[in-house]
Structures are given as structure tokens and as C-alpha cells.
Design a protein around this motif. Structure first.
Motif, mmCIF file in Angstrom:
data_model
loop_
_atom_site.group_PDB
_atom_site.id
_atom_site.type_symbol
_atom_site.label_atom_id
_atom_site.label_comp_id
_atom_site.label_asym_id
_atom_site.label_seq_id
_atom_site.Cartn_x
_atom_site.Cartn_y
_atom_site.Cartn_z
ATOM 1 N N ARG A 371 -53.268 48.351 -10.193
ATOM 2 C CA ARG A 371 -53.779 47.782 -11.445
ATOM 3 C C ARG A 371 -53.390 48.706 -12.569
ATOM 4 O O ARG A 371 -53.572 49.921 -12.480
ATOM 5 C CB ARG A 371 -55.295 47.634 -11.375
ATOM 6 C CG ARG A 371 -55.894 47.091 -12.661
ATOM 7 C CD ARG A 371 -57.360 46.769 -12.436
ATOM 8 N NE ARG A 371 -58.083 47.966 -12.105
ATOM 9 C CZ ARG A 371 -58.557 48.825 -13.012
ATOM 10 N NH1 ARG A 371 -58.335 48.617 -14.290
ATOM 11 N NH2 ARG A 371 -59.226 49.899 -12.646
ATOM 12 N N PHE A 372 -52.873 48.136 -13.578
ATOM 13 C CA PHE A 372 -52.514 48.910 -14.755
ATOM 14 C C PHE A 372 -53.369 48.460 -15.931
ATOM 15 O O PHE A 372 -53.618 47.261 -16.102
ATOM 16 C CB PHE A 372 -51.039 48.701 -15.124
ATOM 17 C CG PHE A 372 -50.089 49.330 -14.167
ATOM 18 C CD1 PHE A 372 -49.674 48.633 -13.041
ATOM 19 C CD2 PHE A 372 -49.610 50.604 -14.383
ATOM 20 C CE1 PHE A 372 -48.784 49.211 -12.161
ATOM 21 C CE2 PHE A 372 -48.749 51.168 -13.511
ATOM 22 C CZ PHE A 372 -48.323 50.474 -12.404
ATOM 23 N N THR A 373 -53.814 49.397 -16.738
ATOM 24 C CA THR A 373 -54.473 49.066 -18.004
ATOM 25 C C THR A 373 -53.779 49.852 -19.095
ATOM 26 O O THR A 373 -53.334 50.980 -18.857
ATOM 27 C CB THR A 373 -55.960 49.421 -17.978
ATOM 28 O OG1 THR A 373 -56.092 50.816 -17.813
ATOM 29 C CG2 THR A 373 -56.664 48.685 -16.835
ATOM 30 N N GLU A 374 -53.711 49.274 -20.219
ATOM 31 C CA GLU A 374 -53.019 49.955 -21.302
ATOM 32 C C GLU A 374 -53.615 49.516 -22.619
ATOM 33 O O GLU A 374 -53.968 48.348 -22.779
ATOM 34 C CB GLU A 374 -51.523 49.645 -21.262
ATOM 35 C CG GLU A 374 -50.748 50.389 -22.340
ATOM 36 C CD GLU A 374 -49.264 50.190 -22.187
ATOM 37 O OE1 GLU A 374 -48.868 49.556 -21.209
ATOM 38 O OE2 GLU A 374 -48.511 50.671 -23.044
ATOM 39 N N PHE A 422 -43.067 42.823 -13.802
ATOM 40 C CA PHE A 422 -42.338 41.764 -13.097
ATOM 41 C C PHE A 422 -41.602 42.330 -11.874
ATOM 42 O O PHE A 422 -41.652 41.765 -10.783
ATOM 43 C CB PHE A 422 -41.344 41.101 -14.061
ATOM 44 C CG PHE A 422 -40.415 40.136 -13.379
ATOM 45 C CD1 PHE A 422 -40.856 38.878 -12.983
ATOM 46 C CD2 PHE A 422 -39.093 40.496 -13.092
ATOM 47 C CE1 PHE A 422 -39.993 38.000 -12.332
ATOM 48 C CE2 PHE A 422 -38.244 39.620 -12.443
ATOM 49 C CZ PHE A 422 -38.695 38.370 -12.067
ATOM 50 N N VAL A 423 -40.916 43.454 -12.088
ATOM 51 C CA VAL A 423 -40.194 44.073 -10.976
ATOM 52 C C VAL A 423 -41.162 44.503 -9.877
ATOM 53 O O VAL A 423 -40.893 44.340 -8.681
ATOM 54 C CB VAL A 423 -39.365 45.276 -11.468
ATOM 55 C CG1 VAL A 423 -38.751 46.038 -10.297
ATOM 56 C CG2 VAL A 423 -38.270 44.800 -12.422
ATOM 57 N N LEU A 424 -42.310 45.048 -10.298
ATOM 58 C CA LEU A 424 -43.304 45.487 -9.317
ATOM 59 C C LEU A 424 -43.817 44.303 -8.495
ATOM 60 O O LEU A 424 -43.903 44.367 -7.262
ATOM 61 C CB LEU A 424 -44.458 46.190 -10.017
ATOM 62 C CG LEU A 424 -45.609 46.629 -9.123
ATOM 63 C CD1 LEU A 424 -45.115 47.658 -8.105
ATOM 64 C CD2 LEU A 424 -46.749 47.210 -9.945
ATOM 65 N N LEU A 425 -44.153 43.201 -9.186
ATOM 66 C CA LEU A 425 -44.637 42.014 -8.465
ATOM 67 C C LEU A 425 -43.555 41.460 -7.551
ATOM 68 O O LEU A 425 -43.844 41.017 -6.426
ATOM 69 C CB LEU A 425 -45.096 40.947 -9.466
ATOM 70 C CG LEU A 425 -46.358 41.291 -10.267
ATOM 71 C CD1 LEU A 425 -46.629 40.221 -11.321
ATOM 72 C CD2 LEU A 425 -47.553 41.438 -9.330
ATOM 73 N N VAL A 430 -41.414 40.740 -2.103
ATOM 74 C CA VAL A 430 -40.382 40.977 -1.098
ATOM 75 C C VAL A 430 -40.925 41.799 0.060
ATOM 76 O O VAL A 430 -40.671 41.511 1.235
ATOM 77 C CB VAL A 430 -39.171 41.678 -1.739
ATOM 78 C CG1 VAL A 430 -38.163 42.104 -0.672
ATOM 79 C CG2 VAL A 430 -38.500 40.754 -2.753
ATOM 80 N N ALA A 431 -41.721 42.837 -0.293
ATOM 81 C CA ALA A 431 -42.288 43.684 0.767
ATOM 82 C C ALA A 431 -43.243 42.886 1.653
ATOM 83 O O ALA A 431 -43.267 43.046 2.877
ATOM 84 C CB ALA A 431 -43.014 44.879 0.154
#
Length: 709
Positions: A371-374, A422-425, A430-431
Motif C-alpha cells: 500500500r502506498f500513500t502520498e 501500473f507496473v507493480l500491479l 504476472v507473479a
């Protein structure tokens, strides 16, 4: 009153038996108190479930079931579970109270342990794990915080396979079982924990005991978990000088692929014991010449030359068993986190505080979710209308350019963040797909050992497999009718619905010893071969009654039940013993008869007259020479002296006639005139007397006197 969250129930008698003495520790799933068992007058650690967990019937049922299983473990390195019960909604466990501290405390004080001491501690931990694995229990959270070191040096493992649940009040969502620094790769990927998972965690802990740090470290738990999945554990000898055999132990136990590790704690324990025996007295490799590396590799000053008791025993830290048991096993913790201290915020609370700043990351769900918050707030600048070319205009224009540049940079930052998300999701997707098609569809096979056929098939069905009967075999340790082995073995990974072949025990393999006495050796071997026995001839002896080649005795009585490959020792007859015959011809008949009888022969004595051999002397013997056997008959002929003839009666006969009769009878007559003075020739006279008298027996040729007048 909710005992699980109260700080002041001291003095209360729980369940009419346990008097609470003091609060020891409070964790995510339970609160632990030091208490006194008033029935047995002994201290116990009383673990009371939080009220919200105690209200969950499924959790309580699992908690009670697993607590009972752990209570049956008899290993001295397991924290004993004495009792379980419920009092006014308070579900509790009564456990062994350990006076001592945790292995984490020992590491804080010492930094690391010497190789031999570290292996000795690992032996105790693995002994406890091996006992649990044999009972079908997986610990799932092996770490120094769950290892207790008593003030007497005893090492015990706590929190053995007890029920786990997520507190409803938890500020995080946890999908991983185990602490991130010690979690196995398969657990990190959301797969079921097996005995090999405990082996991995124990291997990580051994690495930490040897080097003073865990092999996978990083700024966030995500980084640590990814290291478990992607990176091999380095040899501990890269950090401290160690024998290569110790490296092999750690690297085998911490292999990322479960099938490359030791199968269970028993196998790991045996390997450690063999290694310790092999490296006794072996020199350590020399450290590098770099002074800093040499200092880093230096042996702790109090690690060598001490016993486990001396090395680990320390000041009493009351309630360490409670501190270890109270910590929620499923709660991920940072490598440096200790067990919750009484009165302090829980590890969970401390995590919440650490993760509260903007831009932080947290491990929130299995297998790998972040989870990221910014803070997206930005500063807007207004450009005031001003005359072009004026100083105010130039200042406003500069402010506008600055504000525009700031907004551009913020927009770029947001686009970068969105792209990263997006890349992380995409990577997570894929994983997840790779996990599902690679190992997600595979399950660990359950243990069917010790179950009946019906129970084994039911358990396999409950686990999503199909159990089939693969036959029977003998077993010295498994009762007849119970599963003695399976293919594949417990803990192996198969596709759901696959077959597990089980083999049932026939019980101990036993055979009845046959009657071998009176048989030849070949016949005895024919009888013994189908019964998995062997016949060994120990001796051959003479026997007067049993013919040569037949068995006289056997070492195991007929009808006795024996194991497979039992050896029966037999004695074989050589038949009657040959005896040398001594010739007694010309010797005393009495002597001959006595000597031959004593030698074992049967003597047949005969007597015979002899003109030449003195009476009582052996005339002949048959057989006279050679050899014979006991009870054979030997004939001896003993002289009775010359032949005796009966003297005839010649009284009243004329002298001439009398002489004739005596001569015919074999005697020599001698005529004696009683009155020779009368001048008679006596031939016509009659015999008046004879000597010896008629009827006596005399040798032939003896003289017989006849008297006449």
C-alpha cells in the motif's frame, strides 16, 4: 471482567484452580499471566485468549484441538501444555513456566554464538520440532523469540502449533504465517506450511546464531520477503570463520526449493549431530588480513570453552515464556523486534506508528501486496496583473514561471507514481498467474501414517487427494492394520485430486521355528528357507544312538516365534565313536573282560580246556585287533586248564581188570600190594580200595592207586 485485556486481575482464582499472580505479557492474540496451580502448588504460565477471539467457535475448537495435540508431545525441549479450559468466557491454556529468557535476549547480549554452542542450541530446538513433526504438527513460526533459555541452561521451544487467528482490532491485514525474517519462500508465496518450512526457519535462525544477523535484511518487509523468494542464503562463513560442514548444514536447510532441504526436523537434527561429531577439534579457517574483517570475524570472548548452561544461563527475566507465548505467531515482525514487554505497545502498534508517515510501504496481504500513500497537495501561485516591463511585472512573471515549473514537476511525479503503480500491479498479476500455474495448484500431501485404511482415505479426501491401498508389509513399530508408509511421502507436493498410495502394516514379522532334530542339514535348510531363517552347524559330535549326519540339538525350541533372518544353530551327529581294540591273548581273562567292558565293548567270555595254557589265561580273542564301536561284541576264550576225567570205580575188580579200566579212562594205574610179605603176585586178587576215590575228576594221565591184598 475481560481477563485478556485487564491489567489488574491479580488474586483472582480462575476455574477454581489457578490463582493469578502477575501480568507477564500481552500480545495480539492473548494475554499471559504468571499464576499458581493451587491443586499441585506449582507456578504456571496462564495464557488467556482475547475476548473477541474466544467468541469465535471455530477458532476456539481449533485452539483446543491443537492444544491437546501439543500436550501429547513428550520432548524435554517443548514447553509443556498442562491444562486447557474456560471460565466465564475466558478460554485459557495452563503451560509450563520457564524461569529464564528468550534466545533473542541472549543474542542481544552476546551478538552471536560460537559454532559449537550455536549447533548445540539448534539441536535442542530441532529435537522439539522433530517431536512435533512426528505428531503431524508444524510450528510455522520458528524464531529466537519463541525459543526460551532457562536459567539452568535448558532450551525449550514455545508456541508449538497452537491456533492462530487475526485480531479483529488489528490495524493491518496479514496473509503470511510467520515472521518475515524467518519465513520460508513457500509461506511467503501463500502456500501451506510443511515440516520443510520449519526446517527453513530453523536454518535461518542457525545462520543468525552463527553470524549475529539474519541473511535477508532490507529497509522494508517487502524487500525481506522478496529476498527469501529470490535470493539464496549466503554461506555463514562469509561473515565469520566456520568449517565448510557448518556452511553445508545452513545451505541445505535454507534451500529455496523445499524438496532440496532436509525432509523434516529429524533429518536436520541427525545432520547437525553428525557434523558436530565430525568437526570436533577441526581448526577454523583463518580470517582475512583486513583488520576490520578480522575484528568482525573474531570469536565472541565468552563463546568458547563453556557449557551450554554456563554460556546461556543468565539473570532471571520473569515471564519470558509468557512473552514468547503472548506474541501473536502470525504477526510479521521486524528482525530487531523483541517480544512485547509488559505495559508497552504491542509490536503491531509500533508498526502502525512506523508506517504512518507519507510514502511508507507495508506488507498487507498475501502473497505480495504493498500500500502506498502520498501527500498529493501542491502550491498554486497566482500571477497578479501588472504592467509589462515593470519591476512588479517581472517579479510576477518570475513567480508564474516558478509556479508553472512546480506544477509541471508535480504532474511528472504523479505520472511516474501512476506508471509505477501500473507496473507493480502488472508484476503482481504476472507473479500470481505464474504462481498459480507453477505451484498454486499443487498441495502438500497430508500425513496418513498410523491411520487405519478408512481413516487414511477419509483424511486424504478431506485434503483433496485420493488414497488407494498399495498392499501390506511387515513393521516392527506400526500396529497391524495401520498405515506404515505412503507414496509420495507426507509433505510432498501433488496436484489436487492426485492419488496417494498407502501401505498397511501386517505388524511384526514373526515365524514359527520348525522341529529340526532328527533331520539332515539339507532337510533343515529346506524347512527354514520359506520361513526366512538360516541354519548354521556349530558342532559335530559322536553319538552312539543317532546315525551320522542327523541333527542332535537346535538352539531355538520348536514352536517359538522369531524375527525374520533369525539364525538357528544346530549340532550334528557324527555317528558312533570308533574304539581301538586291545588284544588280551595270553593275559588274564579277568583283566581282559574288565578292560574291554570299560572301553565300551560287550564281552562274550568262553572257557576251554587246554593242556598247554594255564587255567584263567586268555587262549584267544575275536576280534583281537583293529577298531570297533561302543557295544560291539568281543569274544574271549579263557583256558580252564587241562581236561578233567572222572575216576572210574574199580573196587572189587581184579587187579588186572582194574588196571585195564583205568588205562582206558586215561589214567595211569599204580597197583599197591597191602601185604607183600605173603608173596602173592596179586594179579588175581581183587582191588580193596583206590586213591583217589571213584567219581573224582582228575586230569588225563593222572595216577590212580589201586590197593589189593
Amino acid at each position: 471482567m475481560d481477563l485478556s485485556v485487564s491489567d489488574a486481575p491479580v488474586g483472582r482464582l480462575l476455574d477454581g484452580r489457578y490463582r493469578i499472580e502477575a501480568l507477564v505479557a500481552r500480545g495480539g492474540m492473548a494475554t499471559v499471566y504468571k499464576a499458581t496451580d493451587t491443586r499441585l502448588d506449582r507456578p504456571v504460565a496462564l495464557k488467556i485468549m482475547h475476548a473477541e477471539l474466544a467468541a469465535d467457535d471455530d477458532f476456539v475448537a481449533r485452539f483446543i484441538g491443537e492444544a491437546r495435540a501439543v500436550a501429547q508431545l513428550s520432548d524435554p525441549n517443548v514447553v509443556n501444555v498442562f491444562d486447557q479450559g474456560e471460565d466465564d468466557g475466558a478460554v485459557y491454556l495452563a503451560m509450563e513456566y520457564i524461569h529464564g529468557r528468550t534466545l533473542r535476549d541472549v543474542l542481544h547480549e552476546r551478538g552471536r554464538l560460537g559454532a559449537d554452542l550455536a549447533l548445540e542450541v539448534a539441536e535442542s530446538v530441532l529435537s522439539a520440532l522433530a517431536s512435533a513433526h512426528r505428531a503431524g504438527i508444524v510450528h510455522r513460526d520458528v524464531k529466537p523469540e519463541n525459543v526460551l533459555v532457562g536459567n539452568d541452561g535448558r532450551v525449550k521451544v514455545a508456541d508449538f502449533g497452537l491456533a492462530r487467528a487475526n485480531s479483529s482490532s488489528s490495524k493491518t491485514t496479514r496473509g503470511l504465517l510467520g515472521t518475515v525474517s524467518y519465513i520460508s519462500p513457500e509461506q511467503a508465496l501463500g502456500e501451506r506450511a510443511t515440516p520443510r518450512s520449519d526446517v527453513y526457519s530453523a536454518g535461518i535462525m542457525l545462520y543468525e546464531l552463527l553470524t549475529g544477523k539474519t541473511p535477508h535484511e532490507g529497509p522494508t518487509d517487502f524487500v525481506v520477503v522478496r529476498s527469501h523468494i529470490d535470493d539464496d542464503v549466503p554461506p555463514p562463513s562469509e561473515a565469520v570463520p566456520l568449517p565448510r560442514a557448518v556452511d553445508d548444514l545452513v545451505l541445505t536447510a535454507t534451500a529455496r526449493e523445499p524438496m532440496e532441504r532436509y525432509a523434516d526436523a529429524s533429518a536436520f537434527l541427525n545432520a547437525i549431530r553428525s557434523t558436530r561429531a565430525a568437526i570436533v577439534g577441526a581448526p577454523l579457517p583463518e580470517p582475512d588480513d583486513d583488520p576490520e574483517l578480522t575484528a568482525a570475524h573474531a570469536e565472541p570472548r565468552d563463546s568458547a570453552g563453556v557449557t551450554l548452561d554456563e554460556a546461556l544461563a543468565g539473570t532471571v527475566l520473569a515471564g519470558q515464556v509468557g512473552r514468547a507465548e503472548a506474541d501473536e505467531p502470525d504477526e510479521p515482525s521486524r528482525p530487531d523486534d523483541d517480544a512485547d514487554e509488559p505495559g508497552d505497545a504491542t509490536a503491531e502498534d509500533r508498526w502502525a506508528g512506523e508506517d504512518s508517515h507519507p510514502g511508507s510501504t507495508r506488507l498487507i496481504d498475501a502473497p505480495l501486496s504493498i500500500r502506498f500513500t502520498e501527500d498529493d497537495t501542491g502550491e498554486e501561485a497566482a500571477v497578479a496583473a501588472a504592467p509589462t516591463g515593470s519591476r512588479a511585472a517581472r517579479q510576477a512573471e518570475a513567480r508564474a514561471r516558478t509556479s508553472s515549473h512546480r506544477r509541471t514537476e508535480q504532474a511528472r511525479g504523479r505520472r511516474g507514481l501512476y506508471l509505477f503503480l501500473f507496473v507493480l500491479l502488472l508484476a503482481i498479476g504476472v507473479a500470481t498467474a505464474a504462481w498459480w500455474y507453477g505451484s498454486g495448484r499443487w498441495d502438500s500431501t497430508p500425513s496418513l501414517l498410523g491411520l487405519t485404511a478408512e481413516q487414511a482415505e477419509a483424511r486424504a479426501d478431506d485434503s483433496g487427494f485420493n488414497a488407494v491401498n498399495g498392499g501390506e508389509q511387515y513393521s516392527e513399530s506400526v500396529e497391524a492394520g495401520q498405515v506404515v508408509s505412503t507414496e509420495p511421502a507426507p509433505g510432498e507436493r501433488l496436484l489436487g485430486g492426485a492419488e496417494i498410495t498407502y501401505v498397511l502394516s501386517l505388524g511384526p514379522e514373526r515365524y514359527e521355528v520348525p522341529e529340526l532334530v532328527g533331520q539332515t542339514v539339507d532337510q533343515a535348510n529346506e524347512l527354514a528357507a520359506p520361513l526366512s531363517m538360516t541354519v548354521r552347524v556349530e558342532d559335530e559330535v559322536y553319538h552312539d544312538e543317532v546315525e551320522a549326519g542327523l541333527i542332535l540339538t537346535q538352539s531355538i525350541e520348536p514352536g517359538e516365534q522369531v524375527r525374520r533372518d533369525t539364525e538357528v544353530v544346530v549340532t550334528v551327529s557324527r555317528g558312533p565313536q570308533p574304539l581301538e581294540i586291545e588284544d588280551f591273548t595270553g593275559r588274564s581273562g579277568e583283566e581282559a573282560q574288565a578292560a574291554l567292558a570299560e572301553a565300551g565293548f560287550t564281552v562274550n567270555r568262553q572257557e576251554q580246556t587246554s593242556e598247554d595254557v594255564e587255567a584263567g589265561v586268555v587262549i584267544s580273542q575275536d576280534p583281537a585287533t583293529g577298531s570297533g564301536f561302543r557295544n560291539d561284541e568281543i569274544t574271549i576264550v579263557v583256558s580252564s586248564g587241562p581236561e578233567l576225567i572222572e575216576v572210574p570205580n574199580v573196587r572189587g575188580e581184579r587187579v588186572e581188570k582194574a588196571e585195564e579200566i583205568l588205562r582206558e579212562a586215561g589214567f595211569v594205574p599204580e597197583a599197591v600190594d597191602l601185604f607183600p610179605e605173603f608173596g602173592s603176585n596179586g594179579r588175581g586178587d581183587r582191588v580193596q580200595n583206590q586213591e583217589p576215590a571213584a567219581g573224582e575228576r582228575l586230569p588225563r594221565g593222572s595216577t590212580v592207586r589201586i590197593i589189593y591184598f
